[in-house]
Write a protein that holds these residues in place. Structure first.
Motif, short mmCIF file in Angstrom:
data_model
loop_
_atom_site.label_atom_id
_atom_site.label_comp_id
_atom_site.label_asym_id
_atom_site.label_seq_id
_atom_site.Cartn_x
_atom_site.Cartn_y
_atom_site.Cartn_z
N ARG A 77 0.80 -1.20 -0.09
CA ARG A 77 -0.12 0.08 0.10
C ARG A 77 0.96 1.28 0.05
O ARG A 77 0.63 2.16 -0.63
N TRP A 78 1.86 1.23 0.94
CA TRP A 78 2.68 2.67 0.93
C TRP A 78 3.30 3.12 -0.38
O TRP A 78 3.18 4.31 -0.91
N THR A 79 3.98 2.24 -1.10
CA THR A 79 4.43 2.41 -2.48
C THR A 79 3.43 3.28 -3.34
O THR A 79 3.65 4.28 -3.83
N ARG A 81 0.57 4.38 -2.42
CA ARG A 81 0.09 5.95 -1.80
C ARG A 81 1.08 6.96 -2.20
O ARG A 81 0.42 8.15 -2.68
#
Lengths: 103, 142
Positions: A77-79, A81
């Motif tokens: 998710r973070w990449t 985001r």
């Protein structure tokens, strides 16, 4: 998230997850391809259960394992985001100048 | 210490009818709706090389603190800073935004490098991608 990373860091556990992407399976069927005891595979399964990647269902005397997809989605998710965040920032930068009157 | 696999992100834009200096000025302005800090709920910034910033970004109801060090400022050309947050696992990633004159306007390139690739320890890349691909396929079927 750290439990997820540790869980998928092991090739045996990744292979178990891969098998379960085909659908629920009995513990004995999941263990069959591995050159280790059922007890050894069960230890790996427990790590996956603690990480929330796999859940165990019981039907009568049979135990089956099923994949839980949510933690794996969280890892990626973070990449995604940040890619979206920067895209939106540049969208607004572009929009500001598009709205500006030409000299 | 284990090496963490990182990935790089890149976005580009062609801004017509604006000089690199104009676009640069908007980008680094903490109060500008078209700038880098626009979506933040809070910004504390010392806009000089070796200056620090603190900003809070909100996503789906959760606030995430971000910190960084300004590493390069060349008016009309480059804005570079580190970028540290929960999303970078506390490690320093680097954001470099460049502004070049092109086709009568400005070409903006933003590169965010050193973003932890969400792995701790060494994962076999092929195995990881294979699992995600298999997962994606199975989710599409369901």
């Amino acid at each position: 998230m750290d439990a997820t990373f540790l869980a998928i860091a092991d090739p045996t556990r990744r292979a178990i997850l891969d098998r379960l992407t085909l659908g629920p399976a009995r513990v004995t069927d999941v263990a069959a391809p591995f050159a280790m005891s059922l007890a050894g595979v069960s230890k790996h399964v427990k790590v996956l259960e603690r990480a929330g990647l796999v859940r165990r269902a019981r039907k009568g005397r049979e135990h089956t394992l099923e994949l839980e997809a949510a933690p794996l989605r969280e890892v990626a998710r973070w990449t995604a985001r940040y890619q979206q965040f920067w895209t939106e920032r540049l969208d607004r930068l572009e929009a500001h100048f598009a709205q500006r009157k030409k000299p | 210490m284990k090496m963490i696999k990182t990935t790089d992100l890149e976005c580009t834009r062609q801004i017509p009818n604006a000089t690199p200096q104009e676009v640069y000025d908007v980008w680094i302005d903490p109060g500008h709706p078209g700038g880098l800090w626009a979506s933040a709920t809070k910004v504390i910034l010392t806009a000089k090389v070796d200056g620090l910033f603190y900003t809070v970004l909100e996503h789906e109801g959760t606030k995430y603190a971000h910190y960084g060090l300004i590493t390069q400022l060349e008016p009309g050309k480059v804005v570079q800073h580190t970028w540290v947050s929960q999303g970078t696992r506390g490690l320093e990633s680097l954001v470099t935004t460049t502004f070049e004159p092109r086709d009568g306007g400005t070409f903006v390139r933003l590169r965010h490098t050193g973003v932890p690739d969400d792995e701790e320890g060494r994962l076999h890349v092929m195995g990881w991608n294979f699992v995600l691909d298999s997962l994606a396929k199975s989710l599409r079927k369901s």
